[in-house]
Design a protein around this motif. Structure first.
Motif, PDB file in Angstrom:
ATOM      1  N   LEU A   6      -1.021   0.208 -18.368  1.00  0.00           N
ATOM      2  CA  LEU A   6      -1.855  -0.923 -17.981  1.00  0.00           C
ATOM      3  C   LEU A   6      -2.670  -1.409 -19.167  1.00  0.00           C
ATOM      4  CD1 LEU A   6      -3.524   0.594 -14.794  1.00  0.00           C
ATOM      5  CD2 LEU A   6      -1.448  -0.778 -14.890  1.00  0.00           C
ATOM      6  N   SER A   7      -3.007  -2.689 -19.131  1.00  0.00           N
ATOM      7  CA  SER A   7      -3.911  -3.244 -20.130  1.00  0.00           C
ATOM      8  C   SER A   7      -4.569  -4.482 -19.550  1.00  0.00           C
ATOM      9  CB  SER A   7      -3.140  -3.610 -21.400  1.00  0.00           C
ATOM     10  OG  SER A   7      -4.033  -4.035 -22.410  1.00  0.00           O
TER      11      SER A   7
ATOM     12  N   ILE B  11       0.810  -1.221   0.000  1.00  0.00           N
ATOM     13  CA  ILE B  11       0.000   0.000   0.000  1.00  0.00           C
ATOM     14  C   ILE B  11       0.843   1.272   0.000  1.00  0.00           C
ATOM     15  CG2 ILE B  11      -2.068  -1.089   0.938  1.00  0.00           C
ATOM     16  CD1 ILE B  11      -1.342   0.147   3.643  1.00  0.00           C
ATOM     17  N   ASP B  12       2.163   1.124  -0.021  1.00  0.00           N
ATOM     18  CA  ASP B  12       3.036   2.293  -0.186  1.00  0.00           C
ATOM     19  C   ASP B  12       3.188   2.671  -1.659  1.00  0.00           C
ATOM     20  OD1 ASP B  12       3.350   2.698   2.502  1.00  0.00           O
ATOM     21  OD2 ASP B  12       5.371   1.860   2.616  1.00  0.00           O
ATOM     22  N   ALA B  13       2.554   1.926  -2.531  1.00  0.00           N
ATOM     23  CA  ALA B  13       2.462   2.277  -3.956  1.00  0.00           C
ATOM     24  C   ALA B  13       0.974   2.295  -4.290  1.00  0.00           C
ATOM     25  CB  ALA B  13       3.179   1.255  -4.821  1.00  0.00           C
ATOM     26  N   GLU B  14       0.517   3.388  -4.852  1.00  0.00           N
ATOM     27  CA  GLU B  14      -0.905   3.542  -5.160  1.00  0.00           C
ATOM     28  C   GLU B  14      -1.062   3.932  -6.621  1.00  0.00           C
ATOM     29  OE1 GLU B  14      -4.737   5.583  -3.050  1.00  0.00           O
ATOM     30  OE2 GLU B  14      -2.865   6.706  -3.000  1.00  0.00           O
ATOM     31  N   LEU B  15      -1.896   3.183  -7.318  1.00  0.00           N
ATOM     32  CA  LEU B  15      -2.160   3.496  -8.710  1.00  0.00           C
ATOM     33  C   LEU B  15      -3.340   4.461  -8.779  1.00  0.00           C
ATOM     34  CD1 LEU B  15      -1.312   1.976 -11.716  1.00  0.00           C
ATOM     35  CD2 LEU B  15      -3.773   2.323 -11.634  1.00  0.00           C
ATOM     36  N   LEU B  16      -3.098   5.623  -9.337  1.00  0.00           N
ATOM     37  CA  LEU B  16      -4.124   6.655  -9.492  1.00  0.00           C
ATOM     38  C   LEU B  16      -4.362   6.877 -10.978  1.00  0.00           C
ATOM     39  CD1 LEU B  16      -2.619   9.141  -6.902  1.00  0.00           C
ATOM     40  CD2 LEU B  16      -4.492   7.520  -6.521  1.00  0.00           C
TER      41      LEU B  16
ATOM     42  N   GLY C 179      -7.792   9.844 -17.748  1.00  0.00           N
ATOM     43  CA  GLY C 179      -7.766   8.387 -17.724  1.00  0.00           C
ATOM     44  C   GLY C 179      -6.379   7.782 -17.759  1.00  0.00           C
ATOM     45  N   ARG C 180      -5.359   8.621 -17.651  1.00  0.00           N
ATOM     46  CA  ARG C 180      -3.975   8.138 -17.693  1.00  0.00           C
ATOM     47  C   ARG C 180      -3.544   7.687 -16.293  1.00  0.00           C
ATOM     48  NH1 ARG C 180      -0.710  12.329 -20.372  1.00  0.00           N
ATOM     49  NH2 ARG C 180      -1.329  13.479 -18.522  1.00  0.00           N
ATOM     50  N   PRO C 181      -3.019   6.451 -16.175  1.00  0.00           N
ATOM     51  CA  PRO C 181      -2.597   5.972 -14.861  1.00  0.00           C
ATOM     52  C   PRO C 181      -1.259   6.570 -14.443  1.00  0.00           C
ATOM     53  CG  PRO C 181      -2.113   4.318 -16.501  1.00  0.00           C
ATOM     54  CD  PRO C 181      -2.845   5.444 -17.209  1.00  0.00           C
TER      55      PRO C 181
END
Length: 123
Positions: free
Chosen positions: A108-109, A72-77, A82-84
């Motif tokens: 991502l895909s 949880i120290d890395a979070e995908l936003l 719509g770009r991650p």
């Protein structure tokens, strides 16, 4: 900017979903509250969670980490377009800092029952 590391990971969506069903508490250990739900508050799909997990695995590979980092120290936003992007803190930030990483790129895909992610770490 020189590339410090590259990571790629693939996750079979149904297998990942089955693991989450068998171990419901696992989602809270892998994902932040924001990652587990959409901006409207609905739970994320299995494809979305699998892609997020693939991104975290790819990040760990790009940083050459053998362990010691908290999921949880890395979070995908996702931005308004719509770009991650990856937001890092704590243990992941410390590892990135030790390598001189100043910028992360993520893609991502998910298709055909497989989620995939690529991460490039630059100095």
């Amino acid at each position: 900017m020189p590339v410090v590391g590259v990571g790629i990971d693939v996750v079979p969506v149904e297998r990942f979903a089955a693991v989450l069903r068998r171990t419901p508490a696992l989602a809270a250990r892998l994902f932040t509250a924001a990652e587990r739900s959409t901006p409207a508050g609905a739970p994320r799909t299995a494809e979305s969670l699998a892609a997020r997990f693939a991104a975290k695995e790819a990040l760990a590979k790009a940083l050459g980490a053998g362990g010691g980092m908290s999921w949880i120290d890395a979070e995908l936003l996702v931005d308004d377009a719509g770009r991650p992007r990856l937001a890092i803190r704590g243990t992941v930030q410390a590892r990135a800092d030790s390598l001189g990483v100043g910028r992360l790129h993520v893609s991502l895909s998910h298709d055909g029952g497989v989620a995939a992610a690529t991460v490039i770490a630059e100095s």
